[in-house]
Design a protein around this motif. Structure first.
Motif, PDB file in Angstrom:
ATOM      1  N   LYS A 179       0.763  -1.049   0.184  1.00 54.87           N
ATOM      2  CA  LYS A 179       0.385   0.410  -0.184  1.00 54.87           C
ATOM      3  C   LYS A 179       0.862   1.206   0.008  1.00 54.87           C
ATOM      4  O   LYS A 179       0.291   2.108  -0.781  1.00 54.87           O
ATOM      5  N   LEU A 180       2.309   1.128   0.893  1.00 58.05           N
ATOM      6  CA  LEU A 180       2.739   2.555   0.874  1.00 58.05           C
ATOM      7  C   LEU A 180       3.136   2.603  -0.479  1.00 58.05           C
ATOM      8  O   LEU A 180       3.943   3.810  -1.029  1.00 58.05           O
ATOM      9  N   VAL A 181       3.730   1.813  -0.904  1.00 53.85           N
ATOM     10  CA  VAL A 181       4.587   2.062  -2.247  1.00 53.85           C
ATOM     11  C   VAL A 181       3.104   2.093  -3.415  1.00 53.85           C
ATOM     12  O   VAL A 181       4.163   3.240  -3.991  1.00 53.85           O
ATOM     13  N   GLU A 182       2.021   1.803  -3.272  1.00 61.57           N
ATOM     14  CA  GLU A 182       1.189   2.676  -4.302  1.00 61.57           C
ATOM     15  C   GLU A 182       1.128   3.472  -3.883  1.00 61.57           C
ATOM     16  O   GLU A 182       0.610   4.644  -5.384  1.00 61.57           O
ATOM     17  N   ASN A 183       0.944   3.893  -2.481  1.00 56.10           N
ATOM     18  CA  ASN A 183       0.740   5.529  -2.941  1.00 56.10           C
ATOM     19  C   ASN A 183       2.219   6.139  -2.761  1.00 56.10           C
ATOM     20  O   ASN A 183       1.695   7.383  -2.344  1.00 56.10           O
ATOM     21  N   LYS A 210      -0.808   5.969   8.746  1.00 59.53           N
ATOM     22  CA  LYS A 210      -0.339   5.448   7.450  1.00 59.53           C
ATOM     23  C   LYS A 210      -0.568   3.946   7.543  1.00 59.53           C
ATOM     24  O   LYS A 210      -0.200   3.836   8.662  1.00 59.53           O
ATOM     25  N   PRO A 211      -0.677   3.203   5.945  1.00 61.41           N
ATOM     26  CA  PRO A 211      -0.769   1.970   6.165  1.00 61.41           C
ATOM     27  C   PRO A 211      -0.225   0.830   6.981  1.00 61.41           C
ATOM     28  O   PRO A 211       0.871   1.086   6.219  1.00 61.41           O
ATOM     29  N   VAL A 212       0.066   0.088   8.098  1.00 60.71           N
ATOM     30  CA  VAL A 212       0.958  -0.527   8.405  1.00 60.71           C
ATOM     31  C   VAL A 212       0.408  -1.273   9.658  1.00 60.71           C
ATOM     32  O   VAL A 212      -0.564  -1.397  10.097  1.00 60.71           O
ATOM     33  N   ALA A 213       0.949  -2.903   8.724  1.00 63.04           N
ATOM     34  CA  ALA A 213       0.170  -4.580   9.317  1.00 63.04           C
ATOM     35  C   ALA A 213       1.459  -4.937   9.772  1.00 63.04           C
ATOM     36  O   ALA A 213       2.283  -5.105   9.598  1.00 63.04           O
ATOM     37  N   VAL A 214       0.675  -6.286  10.492  1.00 69.05           N
ATOM     38  CA  VAL A 214       1.608  -6.808  11.501  1.00 69.05           C
ATOM     39  C   VAL A 214       1.956  -8.412  10.169  1.00 69.05           C
ATOM     40  O   VAL A 214       0.928  -8.460   9.015  1.00 69.05           O
ATOM     41  N   GLY A 215       3.321  -8.605   9.644  1.00 68.79           N
ATOM     42  CA  GLY A 215       3.754  -9.068   8.954  1.00 68.79           C
ATOM     43  C   GLY A 215       5.043  -8.693   7.717  1.00 68.79           C
ATOM     44  O   GLY A 215       5.842  -8.395   7.045  1.00 68.79           O
ATOM     45  N   ASP A 216       4.895  -7.144   8.562  1.00 68.23           N
ATOM     46  CA  ASP A 216       5.075  -5.765   6.861  1.00 68.23           C
ATOM     47  C   ASP A 216       7.069  -5.868   7.363  1.00 68.23           C
ATOM     48  O   ASP A 216       7.053  -6.397   8.987  1.00 68.23           O
ATOM     49  N   SER A 217       7.679  -5.131   6.280  1.00 74.39           N
ATOM     50  CA  SER A 217       9.203  -5.590   6.659  1.00 74.39           C
ATOM     51  C   SER A 217       9.384  -3.949   7.467  1.00 74.39           C
ATOM     52  O   SER A 217       8.553  -3.489   7.221  1.00 74.39           O
TER      53      SER A 217
END
Length: 286
Positions: A179-183, A210-217
């Motif tokens: 999501k961060l890359v797309e935005n 900012k969109p952050v989720a479990v498993g993100d690097s």
């Protein structure tokens, strides 16, 4: 001579027994094809097993050389990969294009861990390279899986590194996800060890929108003087977004197991002195 003859005389029946045994084995082998084949197969099996054990022992004895060779190869590959990542941007070249000197500013030196701590509030790693090997205080240190820490002090042949498991250590990081890359957004923050589990750090000052989720690097950011960008710190293990606060509360599971370190890479930024002196000069002139 008399003693030798006496010994042979006392052992004559035993020697006769051995002689007759050898003769009987020879006759059986000569007159029994099946027994001959069985003996041949058994001897081959013993020989092959002996060779296998000998080869395994040689491999084990050469493991140290193999590990050092692989570590050296990894250091070269890391330099090439970092230079490529720095010179290759996802944005169009008319927006930004790094020159070759800037892209190639990082150099990696191999070192072996000779001591480390994980049970203190300020933990250190000792490596077997010092000033005579070109190591200086302030250099970053990474491992095969991710960030380790920063060189604190050096002697001629050793250096002490304060690891990410040190209450005073901070590393500029960013969360990476689709999501961060797309935005076209960056979720920047600081990773710091809260002094509890040796496998978890906290990531602060990440905007809660900012969109952050479990498993993100979580990787090192480009706003970093001692580490190349995109070196793995770990993965998000928990995200809490408070209603009143401005930032996410993020827990990061470290990629590196600090209980099993062997080889590390000391990172030298060839342009760090130039950048530091310019920034200090700018601050003094304010």
């Amino acid at each position: 001579m008399s003693q030798l003859l006496g010994l042979l005389n006392r052992a004559k029946y035993f020697l006769l027994f051995l002689f007759l045994e050898l003769v009987s084995f020879y006759l059986i082998k000569k007159n029994n094809v099946q027994w001959d084949v069985t003996l041949f197969n058994s001897s081959n099996a013993v020989a092959s097993r002996t060779m296998e054990l000998s080869y395994g022992a040689k491999e084990y004895l050469h493991l140290k050389d193999e590990n050092q060779s692989l570590a050296a190869e990894n250091a070269v590959l890391r330099e090439m990969m970092t230079a490529y990542q720095q010179s290759s941007e996802t944005r169009p070249s008319y927006f930004y294009e790094a020159d070759s000197l800037y892209a190639d500013r990082f150099e990696f030196k191999i070192a072996k861990v000779v001591n480390s701590t994980t049970a203190r509030t300020k933990n250190y790693v000792t490596i077997d390279k010092g000033t005579l090997d070109g190591i200086e205080p302030g250099m970053g240190v990474i491992g095969p899986k991710g960030v380790i820490g920063q060189v604190k002090s050096c002697s001629d042949h050793f250096s002490v590194v304060y690891s990410i498991l040190h209450s005073d250590f901070r590393v500029s990081s960013e969360v990476v996800n689709k999501k961060l890359v797309e935005n076209n957004e960056t979720a920047l923050g600081l990773c710091v060890w809260p002094g509890e589990s040796r496998s978890l750090v906290e990531m602060n000052t990440v905007d809660k929108f900012k969109p952050v989720a479990v498993g993100d690097s979580v990787v090192t950011s480009s706003q970093n003087l001692i580490f190349p960008p995109n070196i793995l710190v770990g993965n998000v293990s928990e995200v809490i977004t408070p209603t009143n606060g401005a930032f996410h509360e993020i827990s990061v599971k470290l990629a590196t197991d600090f209980g099993g370190l062997t080889y590390v890479y000391v990172v030298q930024n060839r342009l760090s002195s130039e950048q530091q002196s310019l920034e200090e000069e700018a601050l003094e002139n304010e």
